[in-house]
Design a protein around this motif. Structure first.
Motif, mmCIF file in Angstrom:
data_model
loop_
_atom_site.group_PDB
_atom_site.id
_atom_site.type_symbol
_atom_site.label_atom_id
_atom_site.label_comp_id
_atom_site.label_asym_id
_atom_site.label_seq_id
_atom_site.Cartn_x
_atom_site.Cartn_y
_atom_site.Cartn_z
ATOM 1 N N ALA A 62 -5.443 -1.215 7.063
ATOM 2 C CA ALA A 62 -5.366 -0.750 5.676
ATOM 3 C C ALA A 62 -4.126 -1.314 4.988
ATOM 4 O O ALA A 62 -4.185 -1.771 3.842
ATOM 5 C CB ALA A 62 -5.354 0.770 5.624
ATOM 6 N N ALA B 266 -11.952 -1.203 6.053
ATOM 7 C CA ALA B 266 -10.889 -1.934 5.345
ATOM 8 C C ALA B 266 -11.333 -3.353 5.026
ATOM 9 O O ALA B 266 -11.113 -3.852 3.918
ATOM 10 C CB ALA B 266 -9.606 -1.945 6.176
ATOM 11 N N THR C 33 0.814 -1.208 0.000
ATOM 12 C CA THR C 33 0.000 0.000 0.000
ATOM 13 C C THR C 33 0.847 1.257 0.000
ATOM 14 O O THR C 33 1.872 1.319 0.648
ATOM 15 C CB THR C 33 -0.864 0.010 1.284
ATOM 16 O OG1 THR C 33 -1.674 -1.141 1.269
ATOM 17 C CG2 THR C 33 -1.733 1.230 1.368
ATOM 18 N N GLN D 255 -11.732 1.314 -0.918
ATOM 19 C CA GLN D 255 -10.669 1.479 -1.910
ATOM 20 C C GLN D 255 -9.649 2.531 -1.473
ATOM 21 O O GLN D 255 -8.588 2.654 -2.062
ATOM 22 C CB GLN D 255 -11.280 1.881 -3.256
ATOM 23 C CG GLN D 255 -12.168 0.792 -3.838
ATOM 24 C CD GLN D 255 -12.975 1.327 -4.995
ATOM 25 O OE1 GLN D 255 -13.948 2.043 -4.811
ATOM 26 N NE2 GLN D 255 -12.557 0.973 -6.206
ATOM 27 N N ILE E 91 -4.718 -1.325 1.043
ATOM 28 C CA ILE E 91 -5.587 -0.209 0.671
ATOM 29 C C ILE E 91 -4.785 1.078 0.817
ATOM 30 O O ILE E 91 -4.166 1.306 1.857
ATOM 31 C CB ILE E 91 -6.833 -0.158 1.577
ATOM 32 C CG1 ILE E 91 -7.613 -1.466 1.475
ATOM 33 C CG2 ILE E 91 -7.709 1.037 1.222
ATOM 34 C CD1 ILE E 91 -8.693 -1.618 2.527
#
Length: 186
Positions: A132, A103, A13, A108, A137
């Motif tokens: 996340a 999450a 991420t 998104q 994410i």
């Protein structure tokens, strides 16, 4: 800051770290950007921070869920003359749980109001960041200038500093969403 070899290699991420010298401006920016993306159909979860003035004139700090509008009052009234920390950790935990749910439920993008004193000591919203990151994410977070070193130790190569401006966020988001030869999705 460009993508690090570590994050590029493992596809982790990306975190947009907004310097929060002007907290009110940064929180408003994150809220407005989240609302804009949601209008475009993006599933956004997370919280931003705001102050609400009660009829008594007392100012209270709240976390606002960007998707539902729910408020989490994180400052508690300890009475006149109190100099103790007035953080309501139970409300902070509820806000953190809401981000973790977002999450798990397919957000998104996750917005985290800030990385500050509680997060620097690995409390506060750290579990929201981890949720996340585990789900890969993207995250937008305000970072307190007083805790930059702790932030760097926490986020490492997963984060990049982004100017606290709407266009900088839009460019960061577009870069994440753009297909690349080695990555078909985030």
């Amino acid at each position: 800051m460009s993508e690090s070899p570590l994050s590029a290699a493992i596809g982790w991420t990306r975190i947009a770290a907004l310097p929060a010298e002007d907290s009110v401006q940064v929180q408003s920016l994150m809220q407005a950007f989240a609302e804009e993306l949601m209008r475009d159909g993006v599933r956004v979860g997370g919280v931003t921070q705001t102050r609400v003035t009660e009829s008594s004139g007392r100012s209270e700090i709240m976390l606002r869920d960007v998707a539902t509008g729910a408020f989490y009052p994180i400052s508690q009234d300890l009475g006149p003359g109190s100099v103790a920390c007035n953080l309501d950790t139970s409300e902070l935990a509820l806000a953190c749980a809401a981000i973790e749910r977002a999450a798990r439920d397919g957000a998104q993008l996750i917005v985290v109001s800030k990385f500050s004193k509680q997060e620097a000591s690995r409390g506060g919203l750290c579990d929201a960041f981890r949720a996340a990151m585990t789900a890969r994410i993207p995250v937008i977070a305000a970072v307190s200038p007083h805790y930059r070193d702790e932030w760097r130790a926490f986020a490492g190569p997963l984060a990049e500093d982004i100017a606290p401006e709407r266009q900088a966020l839009a460019d960061w988001w577009a870069k994440l969403r753009a297909p690349s030869p080695d990555r078909t999705s985030i």
